[in-house]
Scaffold this motif. Structure first.
Motif, PDB file in Angstrom:
ATOM      1  N   VAL A  59       0.870  -1.174   0.000  1.00  0.00           N
ATOM      2  CA  VAL A  59       0.000   0.000   0.000  1.00  0.00           C
ATOM      3  C   VAL A  59       0.910   1.228   0.000  1.00  0.00           C
ATOM      4  O   VAL A  59       1.669   1.458   0.943  1.00  0.00           O
ATOM      5  N   VAL A  60       0.844   2.009  -1.075  1.00  0.00           N
ATOM      6  CA  VAL A  60       1.689   3.184  -1.240  1.00  0.00           C
ATOM      7  C   VAL A  60       0.864   4.422  -0.920  1.00  0.00           C
ATOM      8  O   VAL A  60      -0.153   4.685  -1.573  1.00  0.00           O
ATOM      9  N   ASP A  61       1.310   5.157   0.068  1.00  0.00           N
ATOM     10  CA  ASP A  61       0.557   6.316   0.564  1.00  0.00           C
ATOM     11  C   ASP A  61       1.304   7.599   0.228  1.00  0.00           C
ATOM     12  O   ASP A  61       2.379   7.871   0.768  1.00  0.00           O
ATOM     13  N   ASN A  81       2.486  17.546  -3.947  1.00  0.00           N
ATOM     14  CA  ASN A  81       2.838  17.237  -5.336  1.00  0.00           C
ATOM     15  C   ASN A  81       4.051  16.315  -5.405  1.00  0.00           C
ATOM     16  O   ASN A  81       4.087  15.362  -6.190  1.00  0.00           O
ATOM     17  N   ALA A  82       5.048  16.612  -4.568  1.00  0.00           N
ATOM     18  CA  ALA A  82       6.271  15.807  -4.572  1.00  0.00           C
ATOM     19  C   ALA A  82       5.994  14.383  -4.084  1.00  0.00           C
ATOM     20  O   ALA A  82       6.514  13.412  -4.646  1.00  0.00           O
ATOM     21  N   THR A  83       5.175  14.257  -3.046  1.00  0.00           N
ATOM     22  CA  THR A  83       4.884  12.909  -2.528  1.00  0.00           C
ATOM     23  C   THR A  83       4.098  12.087  -3.539  1.00  0.00           C
ATOM     24  O   THR A  83       4.344  10.880  -3.689  1.00  0.00           O
ATOM     25  N   LEU A  84       3.171  12.711  -4.242  1.00  0.00           N
ATOM     26  CA  LEU A  84       2.381  11.974  -5.231  1.00  0.00           C
ATOM     27  C   LEU A  84       3.267  11.490  -6.375  1.00  0.00           C
ATOM     28  O   LEU A  84       3.134  10.351  -6.838  1.00  0.00           O
ATOM     29  N   ASP A  85       4.191  12.329  -6.814  1.00  0.00           N
ATOM     30  CA  ASP A  85       5.071  11.944  -7.903  1.00  0.00           C
ATOM     31  C   ASP A  85       5.971  10.772  -7.498  1.00  0.00           C
ATOM     32  O   ASP A  85       6.109   9.799  -8.245  1.00  0.00           O
ATOM     33  N   THR A 104      -3.247   4.950  -1.848  1.00  0.00           N
ATOM     34  CA  THR A 104      -4.271   5.614  -1.036  1.00  0.00           C
ATOM     35  C   THR A 104      -4.850   6.815  -1.770  1.00  0.00           C
ATOM     36  O   THR A 104      -5.989   7.197  -1.543  1.00  0.00           O
ATOM     37  N   ARG A 105      -4.060   7.414  -2.654  1.00  0.00           N
ATOM     38  CA  ARG A 105      -4.574   8.445  -3.566  1.00  0.00           C
ATOM     39  C   ARG A 105      -3.718   8.438  -4.827  1.00  0.00           C
ATOM     40  O   ARG A 105      -2.507   8.218  -4.770  1.00  0.00           O
ATOM     41  N   SER A 106      -4.378   8.698  -5.970  1.00  0.00           N
ATOM     42  CA  SER A 106      -3.682   8.725  -7.250  1.00  0.00           C
ATOM     43  C   SER A 106      -3.792  10.078  -7.930  1.00  0.00           C
ATOM     44  O   SER A 106      -3.377  10.233  -9.079  1.00  0.00           O
ATOM     45  N   SER A 107      -4.352  11.048  -7.225  1.00  0.00           N
ATOM     46  CA  SER A 107      -4.499  12.399  -7.768  1.00  0.00           C
ATOM     47  C   SER A 107      -4.470  13.387  -6.608  1.00  0.00           C
ATOM     48  O   SER A 107      -4.309  12.994  -5.440  1.00  0.00           O
ATOM     49  N   ASP A 108      -4.633  14.653  -6.922  1.00  0.00           N
ATOM     50  CA  ASP A 108      -4.562  15.698  -5.906  1.00  0.00           C
ATOM     51  C   ASP A 108      -5.898  15.813  -5.167  1.00  0.00           C
ATOM     52  O   ASP A 108      -6.687  16.732  -5.393  1.00  0.00           O
ATOM     53  N   VAL A 109      -6.144  14.848  -4.291  1.00  0.00           N
ATOM     54  CA  VAL A 109      -7.370  14.839  -3.491  1.00  0.00           C
ATOM     55  C   VAL A 109      -6.994  14.676  -2.018  1.00  0.00           C
ATOM     56  O   VAL A 109      -5.926  14.158  -1.687  1.00  0.00           O
ATOM     57  N   PHE A 110      -7.882  15.121  -1.166  1.00  0.00           N
ATOM     58  CA  PHE A 110      -7.663  15.003   0.276  1.00  0.00           C
ATOM     59  C   PHE A 110      -8.252  13.687   0.773  1.00  0.00           C
ATOM     60  O   PHE A 110      -9.434  13.406   0.568  1.00  0.00           O
ATOM     61  N   ILE A 111      -7.421  12.876   1.404  1.00  0.00           N
ATOM     62  CA  ILE A 111      -7.855  11.601   1.979  1.00  0.00           C
ATOM     63  C   ILE A 111      -7.629  11.662   3.485  1.00  0.00           C
ATOM     64  O   ILE A 111      -6.477  11.770   3.932  1.00  0.00           O
ATOM     65  N   PRO A 112      -8.686  11.621   4.306  1.00  0.00           N
ATOM     66  CA  PRO A 112      -8.506  11.654   5.770  1.00  0.00           C
ATOM     67  C   PRO A 112      -7.642  10.500   6.255  1.00  0.00           C
ATOM     68  O   PRO A 112      -7.588   9.436   5.617  1.00  0.00           O
ATOM     69  N   LEU A 113      -6.981  10.703   7.374  1.00  0.00           N
ATOM     70  CA  LEU A 113      -6.079   9.684   7.913  1.00  0.00           C
ATOM     71  C   LEU A 113      -6.808   8.370   8.190  1.00  0.00           C
ATOM     72  O   LEU A 113      -6.266   7.288   7.940  1.00  0.00           O
TER      73      LEU A 113
END
Length: 251
Positions: A59-61, A81-85, A104-113
């Motif tokens: 699982v890559v977060d 941006n850097a973490t997503l890349d 856990t996310r593949s785009s610029d969206v907010f995912i609660p902990l």
């Protein structure tokens, strides 16, 4: 007359006690309930499953996202941006090594902990790797850090940190235990990687460079693959291999 007065006082006291009794009982029950609730919340959770040698899913977060930009300094890009890349590059490298990945996310969206925790714990035979960049008011501070919570996660954390140290001019800020929510509530081995300080001029500028982010993803992927299959199995990308070579004295 004196005996009657005493008797009346006693009767009055008994009456007041009877009136107060339900409230006393309710209060005692409330105290007992609070004590029981406190005991339940402090009870140890189930043991973390040690899949550090048998996992089939990673699982890559990518830390932060959406309204949560994370660290945002003039030297580097927004942390989200850097973490997503880095996370997307890591996913691709793990897939090439025959490991299943879940983002856990593949785009610029907010995912609660809590949602990130639910995603990591819903997998079978998994490990969890969270990608972050660091920040400090002291601009001179730089280097890599890796965090874990459960003892079954320590080997993976140390392996990732060791691979990051093969990057030229890297600074080792150590492997530490931490009470981060995504680590504390994980039911599988879980680590959080701080890929340098965006607040540092040098590391912040490096984080803007896609080749450097490729190198970060490559080193983390190498550690994960070796954790699962052993040394010598992982083959770095051409770009990462070139960047891993120390700079010549003429540069």
């Amino acid at each position: 007359m004196f005996k009657l007065t005493i008797r009346k006082v006693c009767e009055d006291e008994q009456f007041r006690y009877l009136i107060r009794m339900p409230r006393l009982i309710s209060g005692a029950l409330a105290v007992s309930f609070l004590a029981l609730f406190g005991a339940c919340t402090s009870m140890p959770r189930g043991a973390v499953k040690n899949t550090s040698k048998t996992f089939t899913t990673v699982v890559v977060d990518a830390g932060h996202g959406g309204k949560d930009s994370g660290a945002y300094r003039r030297y580097g890009p927004p942390e989200k941006n850097a973490t997503l890349d880095v996370a997307q590059r890591l996913r691709q490298k793990l897939r090439e090594s025959q490991l299943k990945t879940v983002m856990t996310r593949s785009s610029d969206v907010f995912i609660p902990l809590d949602d990130r925790v639910a995603i990591e714990n819903s997998q079978k035979k998994a490990v969890f790797v969270s990608i972050h960049f660091n920040d400090s008011r002291r601009r001179g501070i730089h280097g890599f850090e890796t965090y874990y919570h459960s003892s079954v996660s320590s080997e993976l954390a140390n392996r990732i940190q060791a691979k990051l140290m093969t990057i030229p001019h890297s600074v080792n800020r150590g492997v530490h235990t931490a009470n981060f929510r995504v680590l504390r509530l994980a039911t599988y081995p879980a680590v959080l990687v701080e890929c340098g300080f965006l607040s540092n001029r040098s590391e912040g500028k490096q984080a803007r460079d896609w080749e450097y982010r490729e190198l970060l993803a490559d080193r983390i992927a190498e550690a994960i693959v070796e954790q699962r299959y052993g040394s010598g199995v992982y083959h770095p990308s051409t770009q990462a291999a070139a960047q891993s070579q120390p700079a010549s004295t003429g540069q």
